[in-house]
Design a protein around this motif. Structure first.
Motif, PDB file in Angstrom:
ATOM      1  N   MET A 143       0.860  -1.200   0.000  1.00 49.65           N
ATOM      2  CA  MET A 143       0.000   0.000   0.000  1.00 49.65           C
ATOM      3  C   MET A 143       0.892   1.244   0.000  1.00 49.65           C
ATOM      4  O   MET A 143       1.784   1.370   0.845  1.00 49.65           O
ATOM      5  N   ARG A 163      -3.462   3.170  -2.161  1.00 49.49           N
ATOM      6  CA  ARG A 163      -3.741   2.207  -3.213  1.00 49.49           C
ATOM      7  C   ARG A 163      -3.102   0.862  -2.885  1.00 49.49           C
ATOM      8  O   ARG A 163      -1.995   0.795  -2.376  1.00 49.49           O
ATOM      9  N   THR A 164      -3.796  -0.212  -3.243  1.00 50.12           N
ATOM     10  CA  THR A 164      -3.313  -1.561  -2.915  1.00 50.12           C
ATOM     11  C   THR A 164      -3.059  -2.414  -4.147  1.00 50.12           C
ATOM     12  O   THR A 164      -2.634  -3.556  -4.017  1.00 50.12           O
ATOM     13  N   GLU A 165      -3.298  -1.835  -5.357  1.00 49.56           N
ATOM     14  CA  GLU A 165      -3.228  -2.687  -6.548  1.00 49.56           C
ATOM     15  C   GLU A 165      -1.828  -3.225  -6.812  1.00 49.56           C
ATOM     16  O   GLU A 165      -1.663  -4.248  -7.482  1.00 49.56           O
ATOM     17  N   PRO A 186       0.358  -7.140  -3.254  1.00 53.26           N
ATOM     18  CA  PRO A 186      -0.461  -8.344  -3.045  1.00 53.26           C
ATOM     19  C   PRO A 186      -0.808  -8.584  -1.581  1.00 53.26           C
ATOM     20  O   PRO A 186      -1.921  -9.024  -1.267  1.00 53.26           O
ATOM     21  N   GLN A 208      -3.603  -6.292  -0.630  1.00 50.98           N
ATOM     22  CA  GLN A 208      -4.849  -6.759  -1.236  1.00 50.98           C
ATOM     23  C   GLN A 208      -5.440  -7.919  -0.441  1.00 50.98           C
ATOM     24  O   GLN A 208      -6.649  -7.967  -0.178  1.00 50.98           O
ATOM     25  N   THR A 209      -4.585  -8.837  -0.082  1.00 48.53           N
ATOM     26  CA  THR A 209      -5.056  -9.991   0.701  1.00 48.53           C
ATOM     27  C   THR A 209      -5.616  -9.554   2.041  1.00 48.53           C
ATOM     28  O   THR A 209      -6.663 -10.036   2.486  1.00 48.53           O
ATOM     29  N   LEU A 258      -9.035  -7.829   1.504  1.00 52.07           N
ATOM     30  CA  LEU A 258     -10.050  -8.823   1.158  1.00 52.07           C
ATOM     31  C   LEU A 258     -10.448  -9.657   2.369  1.00 52.07           C
ATOM     32  O   LEU A 258     -11.631  -9.964   2.565  1.00 52.07           O
TER      33      LEU A 258
END
Length: 253
Positions: free
Chosen positions: A1, A6-8, A11, A14-15, A18
């Motif tokens: 991040m 932003r997290t794109e 990984p 993102q995990t 989610l």
């Protein structure tokens, strides 16, 4: 991040996001159960001071959405009641300070105990699904050592038997009785009263007992500065704080 949030490109982030969203979307509140009390009158008064609303026991009408709290003197009042059937139907029972004779008067299985002095006990942190989740050794430290009926066999025993839970039923034993400790003085006994109070309310919370607090309501009701309000004393403390209760706060130690 990155600094923009932003997290794109990350990984791991993102995990994490989610997993948080998945947990929040799937979370369901635990069932809330009404507290039913049987035992000495001091126990009922104490539970009310903690924010619970215990109703008198009527063993014939117990339902699965209730927590039955049995204090000292309550065992003989439940003799002959169909407690085993109620427990099998989903009922939860918290036994507080019962000796072996009282416990075996109404419980579905025998509970061996031994009379011994209790001061403290060490145990690992219970799992989050345990009826003892959130309980630690400090909560069972008695700064006024007493002889207690400690659980000696059967089920899961915590520490020296000051806490235990039955193997086949939703029964939790707490051999320390908070309302038996003087919450006025001396300081060591007052501290024990407070820690054991945290212990008992934690156990009840883990069993789904429904309590109440005025704290949330007060967010929409600001303090009236024109009046000398002391509402901070209600709903937060079981006894009035004094300066020597927390020397780090009052004297900057």
């Amino acid at each position: 991040m990155d600094v923009t949030g932003r997290t794109e490109d990350d990984p791991a982030a993102q995990t994490l996001v989610l997993n948080i969203l998945r947990c929040v979307s799937a979370w369901k509140p635990a069932p809330r159960r009404q507290v039913v009390y049987v035992g000495d009158p001091a126990g009922k008064d104490y539970l009310e001071s903690c924010g619970f609303s215990p109703v008198p026991n009527e063993a014939a009408s117990l339902s699965a959405d209730q927590v039955l709290v049995v204090g000292p003197g309550g065992g003989r009042k439940l003799a002959g009641a169909a407690i085993a059937d109620w427990l099998k139907a989903g009922g939860h029972l918290l036994a507080v300070g019962l000796d072996e004779q009282q416990a075996n008067t109404f419980l579905p299985s025998k509970v061996p105990m031994k009379e011994a002095e209790h001061i403290s006990a060490y145990f690992e942190a219970p799992g989050f699904n345990s009826p003892f989740a959130g309980v630690g050794p400090a909560d069972v430290h008695s700064r006024e050592p007493r002889t207690l009926p400690l659980i000696s066999e059967g089920g899961t025993i915590i520490g020296d038997g000051v806490l235990a839970c039955a193997k086949d039923f939703n029964i939790v034993f707490c051999q320390l009785v908070p309302w038996k400790f003087n919450n006025k003085e001396p300081q060591n006994v007052k501290r024990t009263f407070r820690r054991v109070s945290c212990l008992l309310t934690r156990l009840l919370g883990n069993m789904g007992a429904a309590g109440s607090t005025p704290v949330l309501e007060r967010f929409s009701l600001p303090v009236d500065t024109s009046k000398d309000e002391n509402r901070w004393l209600e709903g937060l403390y079981l006894d009035v704080p004094q300066e020597w209760d927390d020397p780090y706060r009052f004297f900057r130690w």
